[in-house]
Every structure is written in structure tokens, then in C-alpha cells.
Write an enzyme that holds these catalytic residues in place. Structure first.
Site, PDB file in Angstrom:
ATOM      1  N   TYR A 266      47.977  43.143  43.447  1.00 33.37           N
ATOM      2  CA  TYR A 266      47.302  42.482  42.866  1.00 33.37           C
ATOM      3  C   TYR A 266      47.975  41.368  42.561  1.00 33.37           C
ATOM      4  CZ  TYR A 266      44.639  40.267  38.750  1.00 33.37           C
ATOM      5  OH  TYR A 266      43.955  39.825  37.966  1.00 33.37           O
TER       6      TYR A 266
ATOM      7  N   ARG B 278      46.397  33.213  45.137  1.00 32.03           N
ATOM      8  CA  ARG B 278      45.274  32.307  44.849  1.00 32.03           C
ATOM      9  C   ARG B 278      45.487  31.083  43.831  1.00 32.03           C
ATOM     10  NH1 ARG B 278      40.991  35.606  40.382  1.00 32.03           N
ATOM     11  NH2 ARG B 278      42.903  36.125  39.567  1.00 32.03           N
TER      12      ARG B 278
ATOM     13  N   TYR C  73      49.069  33.856  31.149  1.00 28.16           N
ATOM     14  CA  TYR C  73      49.550  34.970  30.952  1.00 28.16           C
ATOM     15  C   TYR C  73      51.130  35.019  31.121  1.00 28.16           C
ATOM     16  CZ  TYR C  73      45.602  38.168  30.624  1.00 28.16           C
ATOM     17  OH  TYR C  73      44.457  39.125  30.283  1.00 28.16           O
TER      18      TYR C  73
ATOM     19  N   ARG D 294      37.442  33.521  31.472  1.00 28.61           N
ATOM     20  CA  ARG D 294      36.770  34.672  31.140  1.00 28.61           C
ATOM     21  C   ARG D 294      35.269  34.520  31.316  1.00 28.61           C
ATOM     22  NH1 ARG D 294      40.984  38.002  30.833  1.00 28.61           N
ATOM     23  NH2 ARG D 294      42.417  37.184  29.346  1.00 28.61           N
TER      24      ARG D 294
ATOM     25  N   GLU E  88      36.049  48.479  33.173  1.00 27.42           N
ATOM     26  CA  GLU E  88      35.861  47.022  33.084  1.00 27.42           C
ATOM     27  C   GLU E  88      34.522  46.723  33.502  1.00 27.42           C
ATOM     28  OE1 GLU E  88      38.883  44.643  35.578  1.00 27.42           O
ATOM     29  OE2 GLU E  88      37.041  43.646  36.497  1.00 27.42           O
TER      30      GLU E  88
END
Lengths: 89, 276
Positions: B80, B87, B140, B153, B258
Site C-alpha cells: 500500500y 500515486r 499524513y 476525504r 471501511e
């Protein structure tokens, strides 16, 4: 059939303005492919171009048209198609 | 739901498994072998950003990602995190501003198969929505990987007569930390508060309102949590139009659940009949 050269220039201008191309209409090679190599258009461009042509010249180029590859094979070929199919002068 | 009354045109384009257009949306899918997830992600995002650079009328609103082994560590970096790094780097190099240009997104671990990326780009007014309870993912700290996850979000997309809200995969995170690690029941409580907070930030009525239609997708890491989570959701979402439950691995190994969503609200047309 002899193609009216001013129609070819008119379509080149329409192409550049409707697709925001960074090329002068007079610099488009009339025999170069419009799709991918050549002018570098993709399928979204061709769809948008079909919509603009149908509004301006009164006929539709549908994605299942048997001549679609030939129609978009060059500016010259597209202009020939417009000349023969147009319903708006 | 996006195109029930709109004409959809399917196109073909090299590098894209699917490409479709409506007046309001461009939708596409990319599939690539996922063994080197960093390379696959870079390649997919280069295809995507090149396409959108050619068609600036459309801007990214939502991306779904699926790939296997999402929590596996390869070459000393979790897959991930390799994905996030690739990305971030491609979007950044393509001129995407992290604070305003990022799409809503989710990344879910499949059991096997390729990297699958589905994207939606919209032609209306697009606004990135953040959750005031959470640190923006693109900010982050480095403990979550060398490059932050480049998504927002939620994204609000307003067209002529509709408002659409795309809610990213939302989980039990406050600030940047997981709340109640491995505990599905407590994670559901925080996740639902996060969803309500996001929806309020986008100026939509609360969950359960009949003012909008909603489609939800719930990802569960452990299938045995399904009855508990379904009961909590049915209690909270009074009139679910559509809920799909899927098993999948999530981007943090301590997350059990999730939820992602799509909300749609019709609005009167902005075009007055006299303008037609």
C-alpha cells in the site's frame, strides 16, 4: 468530385477551435491521420468533433458508421464526407 | 445511478479497459499486472493524467483501486505504501495541487488479480471536502509511508440540476491515528461519526434524510464481523437505497471496516425557461 479548398480550411478551423488544439489550421497536413499518430486525436476528441459537425453541417457521424475509419483517416477525407453528406449549407 | 437518464457513449482507447462518456462524467478503467505494484501504479496514473491533460473539461472526482497483497511487505515497504508513493509522485509531477485537485479515493486489497483502477472525472463544479476530525491524508506523517496518500476525504460535484457527493473509503481514524485497532464494533461507531461529519461538511442533510439518495459500500476485513456490522448499519441508515458488503483487506492492517458512499441530490435546474 473536386473538393472545395475553402471547406477544408473551414473544417480545419472548426477542428482547432472546438478541440483547443495547439496548431494553426493551415498547418494541419490534409492527408495525415486525425486519430492518434498524425494529429494525435483520441476517441473522446472524435466524439466531440462528431457533435460539432452535426451541429454545423446537419448530419451525424455515428460510431457504428461502416466508413468511420475512412472518414477520420485525414482532414481531406473528413472534408469530403462533409461535402457529400451535409444538409446545412 | 449516475447515468440513468443520460446517454452513455462507450469509446475505445489504448491502455484503457473501459472508457465511457455522458454529458457530466468521463468513466474509465485500467487493469495492469500487480506484481510490481509501484510500477503498475505509476503506469496507470501516467495513462490517467495524460488522458485528462488532453481533456481539461473533465476533472477527477473519484478513483477506486483494488489490488492483492495490500498489506504485504515487499522490498522493505508495504505494498500500500509503494502504491501511495507512486500515486503521489505521478500526481505531483503532473501538477496536481494536493490541497485542491485530489479526487476522493479508496484502495482495497483483493484476494488475487491485477491492479484495477476505476476513475470518474466530472465536468461540473468540483470541490474537495476534508473531515475536520481527521488530518488530511496528503499531510499524513512519514510513519505511514515515504509519500502520503494522495486523496481527499470526499468530493462534491455540482452540475446544472444535481449535487453529487463522493465519499472516500472512510474508517475509524481520528487525526491520523486508528481508533480502537482490530475492534469492529468500536470502529463502526467512529466510522459513522466520520461519515456524518463529512456529509455535514459538504452541506448535505444527515444520513437517513429522504432529501438525497445514497449508495454505500462496506468493506469488511473479516467475514465473521458481518452480522454485527450489518445490524449497526441498518440501525443508523434508516432508508438505505443500496448497500453492498464486500470482503477486502484495508489499507491499515488494524482496520476491520471501511465504508464508502455516493450521495445524489436533485436540484432545480439553474437554467430559466426564458434563457432557452
Amino acid at each position: 468530385m473536386t473538393l472545395n479548398p475553402s471547406l477544408r480550411m473551414e473544417i480545419a478551423t472548426l477542428l482547432v477551435s472546438s478541440l483547443n488544439l495547439e496548431v494553426a489550421p493551415s498547418d494541419i497536413d490534409p492527408l495525415a491521420p486525425l486519430y492518434q499518430e498524425g494529429l494525435g486525436l483520441d476517441s473522446i476528441d472524435l466524439l466531440e468533433l462528431s457533435v460539432v459537425i452535426s451541429k454545423r453541417y446537419g448530419f451525424q457521424i455515428k460510431s457504428d458508421d461502416p466508413d468511420i475509419t475512412r472518414i477520420f483517416s485525414s482532414l481531406h477525407s473528413l472534408a469530403e464526407t462533409v461535402e457529400s453528406r451535409r444538409t446545412i449549407a | 445511478m449516475l447515468c440513468t437518464q443520460k446517454q452513455v457513449t462507450f469509446l475505445k482507447e489504448p491502455g484503457l479497459k473501459t472508457l465511457a462518456l455522458t454529458d457530466d462524467y468521463l468513466f474509465g478503467s485500467i487493469e495492469l499486472p500487480s506484481c510490481d505494484i509501484g510500477q503498475a501504479t505509476r503506469s496507470a496514473y501516467r495513462t490517467l493524467t495524460a488522458l485528462l491533460r488532453k481533456h481539461p473539461r473533465y476533472r477527477l472526482v473519484r478513483i477506486w483501486h483494488y489490488f492483492p497483497g495490500i498489506n504485504l511487505v515487499e522490498d522493505q515497504l508495504e505494498r500500500y505504501q509503494q502504491f501511495s508513493k507512486a500515486r503521489y509522485e505521478v500526481l505531483s509531477a503532473s501538477g496536481y495541487a494536493m490541497a485542491s485537485d485530489l479526487p476522493a479515493a479508496s484502495a482495497v486489497g483483493s484476494d488475487h488479480g491485477p491492479l484495477t483502477l476505476h476513475f470518474l472525472a466530472g465536468s461540473g463544479i468540483i470541490e474537495a471536502i476534508e473531515n475536520p476530525r481527521q488530518t488530511s491524508a496528503y499531510l499524513y506523517p512519514e510513519i505511514y509511508g515515504p509519500r502520503s496518500p494522495a486523496f481527499t476525504r470526499a468530493v462534491h460535484h455540482q452540475g446544472n440540476n444535481y449535487r453529487h457527493l463522493f465519499i472516500s473509503g472512510t474508517a475509524s481514524i481520528i487525526g491520523h491515528e486508528t481508533v480502537a485497532p482490530f475492534n469492529p464494533e468500536k470502529q463502526m461507531v467512529e466510522t459513522l461519526i466520520n461519515l456524518e461529519t463529512l456529509i455535514a461538511s459538504a452541506k448535505f442533510p444527515p444520513i437517513g434524510s429522504k432529501a438525497f439518495s445514497a449508495s454505500w459500500c462496506v468493506y469488511l476485513r473479516n467475514p465473521e464481523d458481518f452480522p454485527l456490522i450489518r445490524d449497526m448499519i441498518e440501525k443508523e441508515f434508516h432508508h438505505p437505497d443500496s448497500i453492498v458488503y464486500l470482503r477486502g483487506d484495508l489499507c491499515r492492517s488494524d482496520l476491520a471496516v471501511e465504508i464508502e458512499g455516493f450521495l445524489s441530490m436533485q436540484e432545480p435546474s439553474n437554467i430559466h425557461p426564458k434563457d432557452l
